[in-house]
Design an enzyme around this catalytic site. Structure first.
Site, PDB file in Angstrom:
ATOM      1  N   GLY A   1       1.025 -10.510   0.649  1.00  0.00           N
ATOM      2  CA  GLY A   1       0.170  -9.413   0.189  1.00  0.00           C
ATOM      3  C   GLY A   1       0.126  -9.242  -1.310  1.00  0.00           C
ATOM      4  N   THR A   2       0.179 -10.353  -2.028  1.00  0.00           N
ATOM      5  CA  THR A   2       0.040 -10.258  -3.479  1.00  0.00           C
ATOM      6  C   THR A   2      -1.023 -11.233  -3.953  1.00  0.00           C
ATOM      7  OG1 THR A   2       1.104 -10.528  -5.645  1.00  0.00           O
ATOM      8  CG2 THR A   2       2.084 -11.773  -3.813  1.00  0.00           C
TER       9      THR A   2
ATOM     10  N   CYS B   1      12.192   9.611 -20.018  1.00  0.00           N
ATOM     11  CA  CYS B   1      11.683  10.020 -21.321  1.00  0.00           C
ATOM     12  C   CYS B   1      11.135   8.798 -22.050  1.00  0.00           C
ATOM     13  CB  CYS B   1      12.803  10.657 -22.129  1.00  0.00           C
ATOM     14  SG  CYS B   1      12.272  11.070 -23.809  1.00  0.00           S
TER      15      CYS B   1
ATOM     16  N   HIS C   1       8.630  -3.862 -10.782  1.00  0.00           N
ATOM     17  CA  HIS C   1       7.728  -3.025 -11.577  1.00  0.00           C
ATOM     18  C   HIS C   1       8.126  -1.555 -11.580  1.00  0.00           C
ATOM     19  CE1 HIS C   1       4.328  -6.286 -11.208  1.00  0.00           C
ATOM     20  NE2 HIS C   1       5.300  -6.635 -12.026  1.00  0.00           N
TER      21      HIS C   1
ATOM     22  N   ARG D   1      -1.313   9.327  -8.101  1.00  0.00           N
ATOM     23  CA  ARG D   1      -0.789   8.213  -7.307  1.00  0.00           C
ATOM     24  C   ARG D   1       0.517   8.606  -6.605  1.00  0.00           C
ATOM     25  NH1 ARG D   1      -0.163   3.004 -10.560  1.00  0.00           N
ATOM     26  NH2 ARG D   1       0.221   2.227  -8.487  1.00  0.00           N
TER      27      ARG D   1
ATOM     28  N   ASP E   1       6.122   1.873  -4.705  1.00  0.00           N
ATOM     29  CA  ASP E   1       6.033   2.973  -3.740  1.00  0.00           C
ATOM     30  C   ASP E   1       7.328   3.274  -2.980  1.00  0.00           C
ATOM     31  OD1 ASP E   1       6.143   0.893  -1.777  1.00  0.00           O
ATOM     32  OD2 ASP E   1       3.952   0.754  -1.712  1.00  0.00           O
TER      33      ASP E   1
ATOM     34  N   ASN F   1      -1.478 -13.520   3.552  1.00  0.00           N
ATOM     35  CA  ASN F   1      -2.406 -12.746   2.730  1.00  0.00           C
ATOM     36  C   ASN F   1      -3.745 -12.621   3.454  1.00  0.00           C
ATOM     37  OD1 ASN F   1      -4.207 -11.824   0.528  1.00  0.00           O
ATOM     38  ND2 ASN F   1      -2.453 -12.295  -0.768  1.00  0.00           N
TER      39      ASN F   1
HETATM   40  P1  OAD Z   1      -3.346  -6.723  -5.833  1.00  0.00           P
HETATM   41  O1  OAD Z   1      -4.120  -5.479  -5.569  1.00  0.00           O
HETATM   42  O2  OAD Z   1      -3.684  -7.541  -7.028  1.00  0.00           O
HETATM   43  O3  OAD Z   1      -3.479  -7.710  -4.591  1.00  0.00           O
HETATM   44  C1  OAD Z   1      -3.301  -7.285  -3.278  1.00  0.00           C
HETATM   45  C2  OAD Z   1      -3.310  -8.529  -2.401  1.00  0.00           C
HETATM   46  O4  OAD Z   1      -3.028  -8.136  -1.085  1.00  0.00           O
HETATM   47  C3  OAD Z   1      -4.645  -9.271  -2.380  1.00  0.00           C
HETATM   48  O5  OAD Z   1      -4.398 -10.666  -2.539  1.00  0.00           O
HETATM   49  C4  OAD Z   1      -5.199  -8.954  -0.994  1.00  0.00           C
HETATM   50  O6  OAD Z   1      -5.937 -10.060  -0.457  1.00  0.00           O
HETATM   51  C5  OAD Z   1      -3.939  -8.767  -0.196  1.00  0.00           C
HETATM   52  N1  OAD Z   1      -4.045  -7.853   0.953  1.00  0.00           N
HETATM   53  C6  OAD Z   1      -4.742  -6.694   1.074  1.00  0.00           C
HETATM   54  N2  OAD Z   1      -4.496  -6.101   2.238  1.00  0.00           N
HETATM   55  C7  OAD Z   1      -3.618  -6.886   2.906  1.00  0.00           C
HETATM   56  C8  OAD Z   1      -2.952  -6.799   4.171  1.00  0.00           C
HETATM   57  N3  OAD Z   1      -3.113  -5.766   4.987  1.00  0.00           N
HETATM   58  N4  OAD Z   1      -2.104  -7.806   4.511  1.00  0.00           N
HETATM   59  C9  OAD Z   1      -1.904  -8.862   3.683  1.00  0.00           C
HETATM   60  N5  OAD Z   1      -2.503  -8.985   2.483  1.00  0.00           N
HETATM   61  C10 OAD Z   1      -3.331  -8.026   2.095  1.00  0.00           C
HETATM   62  O7  OAD Z   1      -1.821  -6.299  -5.828  1.00  0.00           O
HETATM   63  P2  OAD Z   1      -0.539  -7.055  -6.407  1.00  0.00           P
HETATM   64  O8  OAD Z   1      -0.661  -8.525  -6.252  1.00  0.00           O
HETATM   65  O9  OAD Z   1       0.630  -6.377  -5.839  1.00  0.00           O
HETATM   66  O10 OAD Z   1       1.595  -4.297 -11.743  1.00  0.00           O
HETATM   67  O11 OAD Z   1      -0.656  -6.688  -7.934  1.00  0.00           O
HETATM   68  C11 OAD Z   1       0.386  -7.125  -8.767  1.00  0.00           C
HETATM   69  C12 OAD Z   1       0.561  -6.199  -9.898  1.00  0.00           C
HETATM   70  O12 OAD Z   1      -0.690  -6.042 -10.580  1.00  0.00           O
HETATM   71  C13 OAD Z   1       0.910  -4.774  -9.528  1.00  0.00           C
HETATM   72  O13 OAD Z   1       2.286  -4.605  -9.220  1.00  0.00           O
HETATM   73  C14 OAD Z   1       0.559  -4.051 -10.794  1.00  0.00           C
HETATM   74  C15 OAD Z   1      -0.693  -4.773 -11.235  1.00  0.00           C
HETATM   75  O14 OAD Z   1      -0.724  -5.127 -12.552  1.00  0.00           O
HETATM   76  C16 OAD Z   1       1.894  -3.351 -12.639  1.00  0.00           C
HETATM   77  O15 OAD Z   1       1.379  -2.249 -12.609  1.00  0.00           O
HETATM   78  C17 OAD Z   1       2.909  -3.758 -13.647  1.00  0.00           C
END
Ligand code: OAD
Length: 249
Positions: free
Chosen positions: A192-193, A132, A124, A75, A109, A218
């Site tokens: 985008g979450t 470590c 995160h 990654r 990132d 989103n």
């Molecule tokens: P997700 O992969 O769960 O969700 C990504 C979101 O972005 C989805 O709702 C998609 O519909 C949306 N999406 C995709 N492409 C897009 C675009 N170009 N523009 C707008 N929206 C778009 O990712 P997160 O919500 O970030 O945590 O996931 C949250 C956490 O889950 C991560 O940080 C990770 C994981 O557990 C840890 O690792 C602690």
């Protein structure tokens, strides 16, 4: 209220021009247009047989540290050479225009800082940092022979990425600052979450309960959608720059 991404309601534009206390929470969708997979997308190639949830945990690291180290190395490699996209740059522009702006990200990132945002809370962690697993000392460089997990130069413990895993607490200072900003803001953007991972997902609800206006950007509906005052469905890399242009022509 649903709105066409390119026709932003006048009252939203006026509100933003007034410089409200603003919070933006971002997730993996914001980096999708930079070429990074979202967290819940399928894994590629060699990693397709694993679920990220089964690799991003302390148990997984205890069980098979090399597997977890290699997944993060893959990654980390994917992040290298990746550039911020117009959505990231639009958020950096918003920070310049809004005096009290806090960017809270779940992304590891580092692209928000690369785009120029200064006030960033990384809930995160950051995939480029390593620490470590035993004594928590950070390491900027390490010896990787490809055979075994690199070890801490201080205590000999195994090195791990400085990211939050499932079952682990978020960095306390970052989380406290995020909760405080969410409670105090007048406008909260969720961008985008998927809004399914706590405690980040609860920040929008905390803002909503304190009367903040909720704006969601989103590609798809989320658990927050029904609570949002404005929902823009589409790509954040297209909608955010359009919004910045509309607010500050
Ligand atoms: P997700 O992969 O769960 O969700 C990504 C979101 O972005 C989805 O709702 C998609 O519909 C949306 N999406 C995709 N492409 C897009 C675009 N170009 N523009 C707008 N929206 C778009 O990712 P997160 O919500 O970030 O945590 O996931 C949250 C956490 O889950 C991560 O940080 C990770 C994981 O557990 C840890 O690792 C602690």
């Amino acid at each position: 209220m649903y709105a066409d991404p390119v026709t932003f309601p006048a009252e939203l534009l006026t509100l933003l021009r007034g410089g409200p206390k603003l919070v933006a929470l971002t997730g993996a969708g914001v980096s999708q247009e930079s070429g990074l997979r979202t967290f819940r997308d399928a894994q590629a190639g060699l990693w397709a047989q694993y679920k990220p949830e089964d690799l991003a945990s302390p148990e997984a690291f205890r069980r098979d540290p090399k597997l977890v180290w290699d997944w993060y190395a893959w990654r980390r490699e994917a992040v290298k050479g990746v550039r911020p996209n117009p959505g990231h740059y639009a958020l950096a522009e918003i920070e310049k225009r809004i005096p009290e702006f806090t960017l809270i990200t779940q992304n590891v990132d580092g692209l928000h800082r690369m785009a120029g945002n200064l006030n960033v809370l990384e809930l995160h962690g950051n995939i480029q940092r390593v620490r470590c697993a035993d004594c928590h000392t950070f390491a900027e460089t390490w010896d990787d022979d490809g055979e075994s997990v690199p070890r801490c130069r201080e205590c000999g413990g195994l090195l791990r990425p400085d990211v939050v895993w499932f079952g682990e607490a978020l960095p306390r200072a970052q989380l406290e600052a995020a909760v405080e900003a969410a409670r105090a803001c007048q406008v909260f953007f969720s961008i985008g979450t998927s809004g399914v991972v706590q405690p980040a997902a609860s920040l929008a609800f905390a803002a909503h309960n304190r009367g903040a206006l909720i704006v969601e950007i989103n590609a798809e509906p989320t658990p927050l959608t029904s609570k949002a005052d404005y929902v823009f469905h589409g790509k954040s890399g297209e909608i955010l720059p359009e919004l910045v242009k509309a607010v500050w022509p």
